[in-house]
Design a protein around this motif. Sequence first.
Motif, PDB file in Angstrom:
ATOM      1  N   UNK A  34     -38.112-173.103 -53.428  1.00 53.87           N
ATOM      2  CA  UNK A  34     -37.225-172.817 -52.286  1.00 53.87           C
ATOM      3  C   UNK A  34     -36.874-171.578 -52.103  1.00 53.87           C
ATOM      4  N   UNK A  35     -37.369-170.606 -53.058  1.00 58.54           N
ATOM      5  CA  UNK A  35     -37.008-169.084 -53.014  1.00 58.54           C
ATOM      6  C   UNK A  35     -38.079-168.394 -53.031  1.00 58.54           C
ATOM      7  N   UNK A  36     -39.429-168.600 -53.494  1.00 56.37           N
ATOM      8  CA  UNK A  36     -40.541-167.796 -53.459  1.00 56.37           C
ATOM      9  C   UNK A  36     -41.923-168.664 -53.276  1.00 56.37           C
ATOM     10  N   UNK A  52     -45.626-162.609 -56.696  1.00 60.12           N
ATOM     11  CA  UNK A  52     -44.468-163.421 -56.386  1.00 60.12           C
ATOM     12  C   UNK A  52     -43.731-162.954 -55.223  1.00 60.12           C
ATOM     13  N   UNK A  53     -43.764-163.615 -54.151  1.00 55.16           N
ATOM     14  CA  UNK A  53     -43.240-163.263 -52.687  1.00 55.16           C
ATOM     15  C   UNK A  53     -42.066-163.918 -52.430  1.00 55.16           C
ATOM     16  N   UNK A  54     -40.907-163.175 -52.303  1.00 52.30           N
ATOM     17  CA  UNK A  54     -39.699-163.946 -51.956  1.00 52.30           C
ATOM     18  C   UNK A  54     -39.944-164.690 -50.332  1.00 52.30           C
ATOM     19  N   UNK A  60     -44.882-164.459 -41.774  1.00 54.70           N
ATOM     20  CA  UNK A  60     -45.851-165.163 -40.896  1.00 54.70           C
ATOM     21  C   UNK A  60     -46.667-165.797 -41.796  1.00 54.70           C
ATOM     22  N   UNK A  61     -47.154-167.065 -41.618  1.00 56.81           N
ATOM     23  CA  UNK A  61     -48.005-167.811 -42.346  1.00 56.81           C
ATOM     24  C   UNK A  61     -48.864-168.515 -41.434  1.00 56.81           C
ATOM     25  N   UNK A 105     -41.387-174.591 -43.493  1.00 59.62           N
ATOM     26  CA  UNK A 105     -40.213-175.179 -43.776  1.00 59.62           C
ATOM     27  C   UNK A 105     -39.118-174.408 -44.484  1.00 59.62           C
ATOM     28  N   UNK A 106     -39.589-173.831 -45.730  1.00 65.07           N
ATOM     29  CA  UNK A 106     -38.941-173.182 -46.558  1.00 65.07           C
ATOM     30  C   UNK A 106     -38.342-171.850 -45.834  1.00 65.07           C
ATOM     31  N   UNK A 107     -39.198-171.196 -45.068  1.00 68.61           N
ATOM     32  CA  UNK A 107     -38.684-169.817 -44.466  1.00 68.61           C
ATOM     33  C   UNK A 107     -37.714-170.363 -43.169  1.00 68.61           C
ATOM     34  N   UNK A 108     -37.447-171.360 -42.743  1.00 71.80           N
ATOM     35  CA  UNK A 108     -36.668-171.877 -41.709  1.00 71.80           C
ATOM     36  C   UNK A 108     -35.565-172.655 -42.056  1.00 71.80           C
ATOM     37  N   UNK A 109     -35.463-172.983 -43.421  1.00 68.34           N
ATOM     38  CA  UNK A 109     -34.383-173.892 -44.075  1.00 68.34           C
ATOM     39  C   UNK A 109     -34.526-175.314 -43.610  1.00 68.34           C
TER      40      UNK A 109
END
Length: 109
Positions: A34-36, A52-54, A60-61, A105-109
């Motif tokens: 949920x963070x990285x 490790x990317x926050x 973009x993905x 989904x993780x990027x946009x909460x």
Amino acid sequence: MKTPLLANESIVKQGAANLQRGLESVGGQLYLTNQRLVFEPHCFNIQRKVAAIPVSAITDVRTCWTKFLNLLPLFPNSIAVSTRTNQEYRLVVANRQSWVTAIANQRHG
């Protein structure tokens, strides 16, 4: 996952992956928390550095092609993750669209 989890961090998705590092395709495990987004190479690779990317740094993905020698497109089985520092990580994963969706989904909460 060998990388220590941060406070309030939990694993959302995991799977085998290859990370393109220069001419080397580094095999290992990819974890989305949920963070990285964390890539841990297998111990028998030449390049063994964990990436490790926050999630907050991902801009973009998208789906992309795996490239031979980082030049010639071979297979449409990769994802490209871009960051605020203009880095791009190319990863070969199974079911790439599910990775794109999970990261988005993780990027946009």
